[in-house]
Design an enzyme around this catalytic site. Sequence first.
Site, short mmCIF file in Angstrom:
data_model
loop_
_atom_site.label_atom_id
_atom_site.label_comp_id
_atom_site.label_asym_id
_atom_site.label_seq_id
_atom_site.Cartn_x
_atom_site.Cartn_y
_atom_site.Cartn_z
N CYS A 221 21.92 -0.59 56.98
CA CYS A 221 21.24 -1.28 58.08
C CYS A 221 20.61 -2.58 57.64
O CYS A 221 20.19 -2.71 56.49
CB CYS A 221 20.15 -0.38 58.63
N GLY B 291 25.41 0.84 67.52
CA GLY B 291 24.07 0.31 67.25
C GLY B 291 23.04 1.41 67.04
O GLY B 291 21.86 1.24 67.32
N LEU B 292 23.53 2.55 66.53
CA LEU B 292 22.64 3.64 66.09
C LEU B 292 21.73 4.18 67.20
O LEU B 292 20.56 4.47 66.99
CB LEU B 292 21.83 3.19 64.87
N SER C 184 27.75 11.63 60.05
CA SER C 184 26.70 11.20 60.99
C SER C 184 27.25 10.29 62.09
O SER C 184 28.05 9.39 61.83
CB SER C 184 25.62 10.45 60.22
N ILE D 94 32.27 6.50 52.20
CA ILE D 94 31.73 5.22 52.60
C ILE D 94 31.29 5.22 54.08
O ILE D 94 31.77 6.05 54.86
CB ILE D 94 32.77 4.07 52.42
N GLY E 263 35.67 8.86 54.85
CA GLY E 263 36.48 7.71 55.25
C GLY E 263 37.90 8.09 55.60
O GLY E 263 38.72 8.32 54.72
N ASN F 125 20.20 12.40 59.01
CA ASN F 125 20.54 11.05 58.56
C ASN F 125 19.48 10.10 59.11
O ASN F 125 19.19 10.13 60.31
CB ASN F 125 21.95 10.72 59.08
#
Length: 309
Positions: free
Chosen positions: A136, A78-79, A27, A197, A249, A105
Amino acid sequence: MSIMPKKPDLKINIGALKLQNPVMTASGTFGYAREFDHLVDLNRIGGIIVKGLSLMAARGNPPPRIVETACGMINAIGLENVGIEAFITEKLSFLQELVPPIIVNIYGKFEDEYTRLAARVDEVEAISAIEVNISCPNVKAGGMAFGVDPQAAFGVIKAVRAQTSKPLIVKLSPNVTDITEIATAVEEAGADCISLINTITAMAIDIDTRRPKIANIIGGLSGPAIKPVALRMVWQVARISKIPIIGIGGIMTAEDALEFLIAGASAVQVGTANFVNPHATIDIIDGIEAFLVEKGIASVKEIVGTLET
Ligand SMILES: Cc1cc2nc3c(=O)[nH]c(=O)nc-3n(C[C@H](O)[C@H](O)[C@H](O)COP(=O)(O)O)c2cc1C
């Protein structure tokens, strides 16, 4: 003895989610996939996980929000995203024509945002599964991430579970002391799968200006630098978990992906590698297949969790 088919079987099931191979996009590193359409045969990818979506569109953090580091990068995007409704009306029609399952996601700042997102996604047939980003800040808990406290993680996943019958993947934050505690909490709350992760909190400083290299000061480290940490956490979770695991990862090559599968992951996600080599997912799929042929292994399932200790 089974007869070795010409081409090894790359198929993997993650509960009800059926993947043609174990390689997915992570994502936030593959946009809404269309951005990569001219670079990659999207239909060959195992599963497509889109950018993290919130209830409302989000602009993200101010720039600079990406910096390169030794063997990786720090981001504080920051998404940023278009929001769930614009995703469904503007992005999904392209995605739903593709072969790979589409996995959405989701993230929120309050438990209620997660549950409303899950309920909305549950109504949309073209979405095959939900991945919940619990890294978050939980506004009600003073900004501490949901994913660093077993009780908060349990609470949000239990609430999300009640809203959807779609396969539920819970994505863990590595910024914890004991990853197995969080994994156990989300499994008990009803997760069907654990992905891990997310990025590791990090920072970088410009010594001339003495200012942080990213405006948000702290960001998330990703890329090859985090692979050994991710691999360790996947192995620790695989040992105690009864549900499937997706390893993430620093996966850049098929060898990296194979390490995660041997450690106990049933599938992997490729993130930062997409920025370096947009074709990375396909190279990794081909590399896994070549490895299986070379070793005379009929199915990729046969190598999952085969670490000898
Ligand atoms: C630019 C960027 C944006 C990301 N956005 C998201 C996101 O929206 N939601 C999420 O769960 N993870 C997000 N991630 C985390 C990745 O999906 C992945 O967990 C992490 O980068 C580790 O994998 P990698 O080393 O292969 O990149 C983002 C990572 C990067 C580098």
